[in-house]
Each structure stands twice: as C-alpha cells, then as structure tokens.
Design an enzyme around this catalytic site. Sequence first.
Site, PDB file in Angstrom:
ATOM      1  N   ARG A 288      42.127  43.781  38.959  1.00 59.26           N
ATOM      2  CA  ARG A 288      40.550  44.743  38.123  1.00 59.26           C
ATOM      3  C   ARG A 288      42.037  45.729  37.252  1.00 59.26           C
ATOM      4  O   ARG A 288      43.120  46.068  38.300  1.00 59.26           O
ATOM      5  CB  ARG A 288      40.193  45.243  39.363  1.00 59.26           C
ATOM      6  CG  ARG A 288      39.542  46.696  38.875  1.00 59.26           C
ATOM      7  CD  ARG A 288      38.651  47.034  40.011  1.00 59.26           C
ATOM      8  NE  ARG A 288      39.594  48.271  41.527  1.00 59.26           N
ATOM      9  CZ  ARG A 288      39.924  49.732  40.647  1.00 59.26           C
ATOM     10  NH1 ARG A 288      39.310  49.697  39.688  1.00 59.26           N
ATOM     11  NH2 ARG A 288      40.667  49.905  41.443  1.00 59.26           N
ATOM     12  N   HIS A 289      41.222  46.726  36.090  1.00 56.21           N
ATOM     13  CA  HIS A 289      42.088  46.963  35.975  1.00 56.21           C
ATOM     14  C   HIS A 289      41.665  48.878  36.522  1.00 56.21           C
ATOM     15  O   HIS A 289      40.682  48.921  37.040  1.00 56.21           O
ATOM     16  CB  HIS A 289      42.078  47.504  33.992  1.00 56.21           C
ATOM     17  CG  HIS A 289      42.924  47.761  32.834  1.00 56.21           C
ATOM     18  ND1 HIS A 289      42.741  49.805  33.746  1.00 56.21           N
ATOM     19  CD2 HIS A 289      43.581  48.335  32.295  1.00 56.21           C
ATOM     20  CE1 HIS A 289      43.554  50.666  32.804  1.00 56.21           C
ATOM     21  NE2 HIS A 289      44.182  48.733  32.505  1.00 56.21           N
ATOM     22  N   PRO A 290      43.261  49.404  36.719  1.00 52.86           N
ATOM     23  CA  PRO A 290      42.819  50.420  37.450  1.00 52.86           C
ATOM     24  C   PRO A 290      42.366  51.846  37.006  1.00 52.86           C
ATOM     25  O   PRO A 290      41.176  52.944  37.948  1.00 52.86           O
ATOM     26  CB  PRO A 290      43.948  51.163  37.589  1.00 52.86           C
ATOM     27  CG  PRO A 290      45.191  50.607  36.421  1.00 52.86           C
ATOM     28  CD  PRO A 290      44.382  49.450  36.596  1.00 52.86           C
ATOM     29  N   SER A 291      42.191  51.773  35.668  1.00 53.27           N
ATOM     30  CA  SER A 291      41.668  52.473  34.682  1.00 53.27           C
ATOM     31  C   SER A 291      40.465  52.452  33.608  1.00 53.27           C
ATOM     32  O   SER A 291      39.526  53.125  32.547  1.00 53.27           O
ATOM     33  CB  SER A 291      42.229  53.645  33.384  1.00 53.27           C
ATOM     34  OG  SER A 291      43.982  53.700  34.205  1.00 53.27           O
TER      35      SER A 291
END
Length: 385
Positions: free
Chosen positions: A227-230
């Site tokens: 997952r991309h954190p942003s």
Amino acid sequence: MTAPLAGYTILDLTHVLAGPFCTMTLADLGATVIKVEPPEAGDDTRAFPPFKDGKSAYFATINHGKKSIALNLKKDEDRTVFEQLLEKSDAIVENYRPGVMERLGYGWEELHMRFPRLVYGAVSGFGHSGPDSQRPAYDMVVQARGGVMSITGEKDRDPVRVGASIGDIIAGMFLCQGLLAALMDRDRSGLGRKVDVAMLDSQLAILEHAVAITSVTGTAPGPSGARHPSITPFETFHASDGLFVIAAGNDKLFEKLCIALNLPLADDARFATNPARCENARLLKRLIEAVTLDNTRSFWIDKLTAAGIPTGPIQNVAQALEDPQILARNMVVDVLDKSGRAAYKAAGNPIKMTGAPDPTTRPPAPDLDGNRGEILRWLDEVSKQ
C-alpha cells in the site's frame, strides 16, 4: 541513425554493479567504453553465477558492448598505456574506495591538472567526503542505512531488502546523469568536472513520500506492504483466484472505480477525498474486496482497464519477460556471443530516443583483456592524427 554518444570514449575502471550499470547505459547510448580490468581475475562479476558455457550471465548482461584491456596500474609499462588512454578519453569512471586513485597517482586533482578536459566520475558507498567516506559498503548496507529497508515489507514484520539491487543501480543512474551533465558543460567550457555520487545519498534521494511524511509529522513511516502511504486505494486486492493491483490515484479515478465496482462510496464522507480514504484505508480495502472476490483477476483487470482505471497483474520475472508491452518496447534483448549467436537475455535500454538506434541484440561482453590489440592499435592511430 546516429547514437547520441557516438564519438565519446569512456575509460571504465569500475567493477561489480553501480559503475558498470552506469557505463552500460553510456554504451547503449553509443559511447565507446573501454573497461580497464586487473589482470588474471578481472571484474569480480566474471565469477558470479549463473554460468553458461563457462561464462557469467551476470557479467555478460551488464558489460555487453564494452571493450576490455587488463592493466596493472602499479607497473610502469601498464601505466604508460593507461595514461595514453586518459589522454584520448572524454571521461574516466571509477568505484574504488576514496583515496585509492590518489595513491595510484590518478586522483581528481592530478588528472585535472594533466588532462583538463577529462570528466571524472566516481561512485562509492558513502562518497568522497564526510566522516564515513572510508567505510566499505554494498547494496544491502545502503538500503538499510538509507531508510529504504525500514519502509519495505509488511507491518510488524522484519524489514526486508528490495529484491533488485537498487543501492547500486540507483547510484549508477545518478552517476550517468552527472556524467552527461559534466560532458555537456565540458563541451561548452573546455574543462572537465568531478562527479561524486554516493550510494547512501542515492537511497535517501528516492524516498520522496517518506522524507515528506517524516519532516512534516516528525514520525518516520514504517513498512506498509504493497500500500502507498499517501494515496488510497493504491495497493493489492484479492480476486477469486489471487492478487492484482489497483492504483486509483485521484478523486476522479476513485469515482470511476466506484462506478465500475458498483460501490456507492464516491460521495461517502469517509472516502470522498484522498486524505479521508487514507484515514479509512483498511475499511475501504474490505469493501472493495467484498466485490472483487466474486470474480477473477483477469475479469477485473479487463473491466477496470476499460473504465480507464490503472490496474494490472502481479507478474514474476519470467512473465514480465514475455509481456507483450515489454516486448513491443524492445525491452528484452539478446546478448550475442563471439560467434554472433544469441547467448543471454538482458533488459533493453529504457531510454527511447528519436533518430537513435535501438537494436534487438547487443554485442558480446568482452573476454578479459580481449580487446588489447584493438585498443593499442587505436591509440597508435589517434596519436598520429
């Protein structure tokens, strides 16, 4: 067609990966790369498996198209040849620990005084300045120290190294950029520059979101799996037969995704904006998977692609090497042997440029000292001009 670096000569003292990756790119762009190797063993990677017909595929796929001459820079007769090469080269590239070239009498200050047009490129673990410049490093060390491993892997699990050797490869890419900029400047000013690239610096330079998050919040991010954190949704999702990826990177794409999945979430306050979706990423993943688990990966990839939503399969390397898009871009090439037969598969050059050749094959990697006669004849010819 003319290769953009045709006519440039690069004197390559590098070994293993960071430096050779840089000079491979320069060779692919048309430069003549003369690889100076220590006698007897040569580049360390000549001994790296896997082997085919007794030769390293690792070495062949990183050093194709280069020329090799074996020189012992502590012997007077070899130093004479080396200095002739310096006089006729546009750039020298090395990846020794700082101070080695100075002890040999070929450090930047000495070379710049004697060969003012020569561009000097150096790549090392920690660079040519700072308290740790003399420390040894490998890819694993800089991935760990540079912060990359701390954000790679699954939450609450041990940190893991990125599967590709990005500590070396990213540094090689930055070195290539720096050399090209220095060559452009030299062609205007007549003077070479020193380009000093550190593997550790290069790891920090690729942590775009992690640096931003840390500097604003004061808290370093941890690993977030796929997952991309942003950005949300921007990760893997389960279908009935396995995982695939969805990357809906803005509100418009999220709205399209909701329509394609028949999920009435685009106007839900918990998901209407990207910050809200990031706050509720776990819930959103469950809601999306409640739909995607009802059909196969290929079904959803086809459906979402038709709706204009970035998506795709998770392929292994063998599958990637057969991907029609990758093949259409000439990104899988054959490295030839000395008989002109395809011997190895290698990644092609991702830099596609109008008017520049992009052949489907690459010349062989050189045998150790295999181009000595050719190189000495070339030096003799250019000295008479």
